[in-house]
Structures are given as structure tokens and as C-alpha cells.
Design an enzyme around this catalytic site. Structure first.
Site, PDB file in Angstrom:
ATOM      1  N   LYS A   1     -92.341 -59.488  55.021  1.00  0.00           N
ATOM      2  CA  LYS A   1     -92.392 -58.191  55.697  1.00  0.00           C
ATOM      3  C   LYS A   1     -92.139 -58.371  57.200  1.00  0.00           C
ATOM      4  CE  LYS A   1     -92.987 -56.020  51.930  1.00  0.00           C
ATOM      5  NZ  LYS A   1     -91.905 -55.201  51.423  1.00  0.00           N
TER       6      LYS A   1
ATOM      7  N   ARG B   1     -85.699 -61.918  57.888  1.00  0.00           N
ATOM      8  CA  ARG B   1     -85.888 -61.227  56.610  1.00  0.00           C
ATOM      9  C   ARG B   1     -84.615 -61.332  55.759  1.00  0.00           C
ATOM     10  NH1 ARG B   1     -88.893 -55.673  57.575  1.00  0.00           N
ATOM     11  NH2 ARG B   1     -89.347 -56.026  55.369  1.00  0.00           N
TER      12      ARG B   1
ATOM     13  N   ASP C   1     -97.486 -51.914  51.275  1.00  0.00           N
ATOM     14  CA  ASP C   1     -97.654 -51.885  52.738  1.00  0.00           C
ATOM     15  C   ASP C   1     -99.110 -51.702  53.154  1.00  0.00           C
ATOM     16  OD1 ASP C   1     -94.949 -52.267  53.039  1.00  0.00           O
ATOM     17  OD2 ASP C   1     -94.494 -50.131  53.098  1.00  0.00           O
TER      18      ASP C   1
ATOM     19  N   ARG D   1     -97.873 -52.495  61.257  1.00  0.00           N
ATOM     20  CA  ARG D   1     -99.031 -52.310  60.368  1.00  0.00           C
ATOM     21  C   ARG D   1    -100.181 -53.246  60.753  1.00  0.00           C
ATOM     22  NH1 ARG D   1     -96.955 -48.360  57.446  1.00  0.00           N
ATOM     23  NH2 ARG D   1     -94.858 -48.602  56.634  1.00  0.00           N
TER      24      ARG D   1
ATOM     25  N   SER E   1     -90.111 -44.005  54.906  1.00  0.00           N
ATOM     26  CA  SER E   1     -89.170 -44.328  53.812  1.00  0.00           C
ATOM     27  C   SER E   1     -88.272 -43.139  53.503  1.00  0.00           C
ATOM     28  CB  SER E   1     -89.946 -44.663  52.533  1.00  0.00           C
ATOM     29  OG  SER E   1     -90.492 -45.929  52.601  1.00  0.00           O
TER      30      SER E   1
ATOM     31  N   ARG F   1     -97.175 -61.400  56.304  1.00  0.00           N
ATOM     32  CA  ARG F   1     -98.448 -60.656  56.255  1.00  0.00           C
ATOM     33  C   ARG F   1     -99.551 -61.369  55.477  1.00  0.00           C
ATOM     34  NH1 ARG F   1     -96.146 -54.485  55.717  1.00  0.00           N
ATOM     35  NH2 ARG F   1     -95.428 -54.311  57.883  1.00  0.00           N
TER      36      ARG F   1
HETATM   37  C1  S3P Z   1     -89.602 -49.685  51.343  1.00  0.00           C
HETATM   38  C2  S3P Z   1     -89.870 -50.546  50.308  1.00  0.00           C
HETATM   39  C3  S3P Z   1     -90.837 -51.651  50.423  1.00  0.00           C
HETATM   40  C4  S3P Z   1     -91.779 -51.449  51.588  1.00  0.00           C
HETATM   41  C5  S3P Z   1     -91.065 -51.054  52.842  1.00  0.00           C
HETATM   42  C6  S3P Z   1     -90.302 -49.756  52.630  1.00  0.00           C
HETATM   43  C7  S3P Z   1     -88.602 -48.618  51.127  1.00  0.00           C
HETATM   44  O1  S3P Z   1     -90.128 -52.851  50.626  1.00  0.00           O
HETATM   45  O2  S3P Z   1     -92.549 -52.601  51.822  1.00  0.00           O
HETATM   46  O3  S3P Z   1     -91.962 -50.879  53.913  1.00  0.00           O
HETATM   47  O4  S3P Z   1     -88.548 -47.663  51.936  1.00  0.00           O
HETATM   48  O5  S3P Z   1     -87.864 -48.697  50.145  1.00  0.00           O
HETATM   49  P1  S3P Z   1     -89.535 -53.723  49.390  1.00  0.00           P
HETATM   50  O6  S3P Z   1     -88.445 -52.940  48.752  1.00  0.00           O
HETATM   51  O7  S3P Z   1     -89.012 -54.992  50.015  1.00  0.00           O
HETATM   52  O8  S3P Z   1     -90.694 -53.970  48.479  1.00  0.00           O
END
Ligand code: S3P
Length: 434
Positions: free
Chosen positions: A347, A123, A320, A393, A23, A351
Site C-alpha cells: 500500500k 508499488r 484499507d 491512513r 475510489s 502497512r
Molecule cells: C482500491 C482498491 C484497493 C484499495 C485501494 C483502492 C480501488 O486496492 O486498497 O485503496 O479503488 O479499487 P487493491 O485493488 O490493490 O486491493
């Protein structure tokens, strides 16, 4: 697609340094491309997802130098994203797909096309399209809500926006768009979610005000970003936390892992279930948004587990890692319930279905619900074959399940792990042989 076998192990022992944070790496590359001066990023994650981000930044006009110990991004600036000749390929990276339009929407008169792999094409992008349209941008998506999609940049104006779901990606997209919008953009979060963007904005000299569940950002001339250091990824560390807790006799030291409170929900769930996770996890919720990211070593050991309930408030803080909560629930005494996690369906794979079908195929007693799952703990797992569904994952979930199982697990599509953790099987071999 590669198949890998994970047999039960006696114990996992030694030290592991997880890959750096996915991230934060995505954000570092995007902020580097938007910044006025070159940005040096130490510890950039070199994995499939974050390579897609470097390629996308190059396509938008940034010069990206990859050195052994750092990545240097020489960006084009906040208002100067170039228009690539071909669609921007986000690969498998949902974070890239949902953050980048916040920048592109603010390039008046320019149109950008984005596309990705087959997982990305299921998505939704309507969650970012709505606020960006309200700010004045044009978004045209396939069937109104999926990639491939086009972003028509316009001069943006500020909005007051309440996020319909607690999503760090959507929050980040609107915050980035707010950097160039006329006026003050206010975002209300239904629940706290990861705050890496807020911290990076603070590190870029942007004044970001937080009042309760509201964030407010105003436009800036440019981003003045200091050099960045990316910590270990708590979501990758989570596989070793789960393995260390589940495989009897294990003792794992996980080095230099990010302990940002908005990312350590899983650590707290594991502790509540009786697993031993010791480290500096003291960052307080609601602290002022800080520039830096806290880091700690973690010491993990197995302990008898009891079932738990994960309620909706905790979900964004462990989103996650929820597949791993299901696996821990199999080995715990009593019932483990996850609620309010319908986001899991959107996701890299669905999931909820994939975890429930996958673990049930290995002998678990687990039922899907509309917004999560319910696991009856049996204290053991038979083993068998599980598919990753191309989801990194889930590939690593299957591997950890194999280590803790009676008969071992074959993971179909183990190569998906390279999206976030290319060295996973090597690290497993090291921990299993110590
Ligand atoms: C992320 C936010 C999450 C997470 C993803 C990474 C990010 O998603 O599940 O793996 O880096 O901001 P969401 O914003 O859809 O909850």
C-alpha cells in the site's frame, strides 16, 4: 512535512460528514473522460489523490470544469485518449495508476508514460501488466514491475483471466480494457472485492454478467453515463467509527456514508468486537451488480471490546481499515489476529511494518506476521510519537490513537491526510469541542 499533536479527549460528540468516496471519485473522472457525452459528478472528492486524476484526464484530452457543487467532465471518448506532451503524473494515487492503463492500452499506435511520487515508485504494476499483455498491449516497466512505465496501445483481444490476488484495481483495469477488446472478457475473482467499477459500468449502459465468482464484459461502442452522485467514503468514516468506539462517552453521527457491502467489512468487524455501529448496512453480498451506491447515516458509540480474528476472506472487504483493526485490538480484551493480508505491504507504505512499529512505539503489544499481525489487548495505550511514513491512513491512525491514549500522540507527517481527507483535523476539532 507537518507535525500535529493529538491529546486524549473526554468524549467525541456530534455529527460529521466524511469526505466523499475516493475510489468512486477516481472512477467517475475516468469514466467521464471515456464517455461519449459530458458527465456531471456531484460530490466529487477534492483531495490530493483525486485531483491527480482530474489533471490526468485533462492531459488525456478531457475538458474538466470544477464548480462549487459539481465537476463536469467532457471526455474525448473510449477510443480517443490523446497523447500528452509529458508523462502522466499519478502523484500518490495507486488506483489511478492501475485503472488508467486499462483505457490507454486500447488506443492503437499510441504510447503513454506514467510516473508518480516516491511511494508510487515502490508499488508494483506487473499485476496489471500481465493481463494487459495477454490482451495484446505492450507494457514496459522499470525493473520489469515498477513505475515509471510505458503503455503501448494496441488493438486488444478478450481473455479469460483469473486474478492472482483479490484486487479491485486489477479487476477494474481488465474490465475497462474489456470494453474495447474483441470478444468477451471473463474475470474470475478469488474473493469478492469492492465493486464500484461494476456498478459504474451498469450505470454506463454496459451489460456486465456476474455468475458466481466470474464477471463477463464485451466490447461496446461508447459509454452512456448518467450523472453521478458520490457518497461519503466508508474508509474515511472508519476513523470516526474507531474514535467513537474507543473514546469513552463518545456518540458520533456520521452522515451520508457509502454502505456498499464490499466496503463495510470493517463495520462488521467492529460490531463483532463489541463496538456500537448502527445504520442501514443490510445490502446483501452477491446482489446483482447495481448501478447505484447505497448510503446511510451511522450512529457510533463506545462499548467494551473483545479481540477477534480477521481471516483472508474478510481482508479485501476491509483492506484499507486493517490498521484501525490493530488499534482496536490494543483496547480489546484478549487477542486480535489479522491473517491473509500480505497485500498490506504494497500500500502507500508497508502497512504491516509501519503499523506494528508505529503502535509498538506508542506502547502496544503487537507482532508482525508474514501476512498480518497479532495484537495482545491491554485495554489502554500509553502514547508517544508515530510517523505517517507519508501514508494518509497512517497519519489518521496516529491521530485516533492519540485521542484514545493516556498521554497523547504526536504524528509526524500529518499533512499526508490530505491525500484522502483534507479536513480531518477540523472535523476532529468540531467533534472534540461539542
Ligand atoms: C482500491 C482498491 C484497493 C484499495 C485501494 C483502492 C480501488 O486496492 O486498497 O485503496 O479503488 O479499487 P487493491 O485493488 O490493490 O486491493
Amino acid at each position: 512535512m507537518t507535525t500535529a499533536r493529538f491529546d486524549p479527549v473526554d468524549a467525541l460528540r456530534g455529527e460529521v460528514t466524511p469526505p466523499t468516496d475516493k475510489s468512486i471519485s477516481h472512477r467517475a473522472a475516468i469514466f467521464g473522460a471515456m464517455a461519449a457525452d459530458p458527465v456531471r459528478i456531484r460530490g466529487y472528492l477534492h483531495a490530493a489523490d483525486t485531483t491527480s486524476t482530474l489533471d490526468a484526464m485533462r492531459a488525456l484530452g478531457a475538458i474538466v470544469e470544477v464548480h462549487a457543487d459539481e465537476v463536469v467532465v467532457r471526455g474525448s471518448g473510449l477510443r480517443e485518449a490523446q497523447v500528452p506532451d509529458a508523462p502522466i503524473d499519478v502523484g500518490n494515487a495507486g488506483t489511478l495508476m492501475r485503472l488508467l492503463p486499462g483505457w490507454l492500452a486500447a488506443q492503437p499506435g499510441r504510447t503513454y508514460h506514467l510516473d508518480g511520487d516516491s511511494s508510487i515508485r515502490r508499488r508494483p504494476v506487473d499485476r496489471i501488466a500481465e493481463p494487459l499483455r495477454l490482451m495484446g498491449a505492450g507494457i514496459e516497466a522499470t525493473d520489469g514491475r515498477f513505475p515509471p512505465f510505458a503503455v503501448h496501445g494496441r488493438r486488444l483481444h478478450a481473455i479469460d483471466y483469473t486474478l492472482p490476488v483479490a484486487s479491485a484495481q486489477v479487476k477494474s483495469c481488465v474490465l475497462i480494457a474489456g470494453l474495447t477488446a474483441d470478444g468477451a472478457t471473463t474475470i474470475t475473482e478469488p474473493k469478492p472485492s469492492r465493486d464500484h467499477t461494476e456498478r459504474m459500468l451498469a450505470a454506463s449502459g454496459v451489460t456486465l454478467r456476474r455468475t458466481g465468482d466470474q464477471l463477463c464484459v464485451t466490447n461496446v461502442d461508447e459509454l452512456l453515463l448518467e450523472d453521478l452522485v458520490v457518497p461519503g467514503d466508508p474508509s474515511s468514516a472508519a476513523f470516526w467509527i474507531a474514535a467513537g468506539v474507543l473514546v469513552r462517552g463518545s456518540r458520533i453521527v456520521i452522515r451520508a456514508t457509502g454502505t456498499n457491502w464490499t466496503r463495510t467489512g470493517f463495520h462488521r468487524i467492529v460490531q463483532r468486537m463489541g463496538g456500537i455501529v448502527v445504520g442501514d448496512l443490510e445490502e446483501d453480498p452477491g446482489d446483482d451488480v447495481r448501478a447505484g451506491e447505497p448510503v446511510s447515516d451511522l450512529d457510533v458509540a463506545a462499548g467494551p471490546l473483545v479481540g477477534t480474528t480477521v481471516e483472508a476472506d474478510e481482508v479485501p472487504l476491509a483492506i484499507d481499515e486493517l490498521p484501525l483493526v490493530a488499534l482496536l485490538g490494543v483496547f480489546a480484551e484478549g487477542e486480535t489476529v489479522v491473517r491473509g493480508a500480505q497485500e498490506l505491504k504494497l500500500k502507500e507504505s508497508d502497512r504491516i511494518t509501519a503499523v506494528v512499529d508505529g503502535l509498538r512505539g506508542l506502547g502496544a503489544s503487537i507482532e508482525a506476521t508474514d501476512d498480518g499481525f497479532v495484537v495482545q489487548g491491554t485495554g489502554e495505550l500509553r502514547g508517544g510519537t508515530i510517523s505517517s511514513h507519508g501514508d494518509h491512513r497512517l497519519a489518521m491512525l496516529g491521530a485516533v490513537a492519540g485521542m484514545a491514549s493516556r498521554e497523547g500522540v504526536t504524528v509526524e507527517g500529518m499533512d499526508a491526510a490530505a491525500v484522502s481527507y483534507p479536513g480531518f483535523t477540523d472535523d476532529f476539532a468540531t467533534l472534540a469541542s461539542a
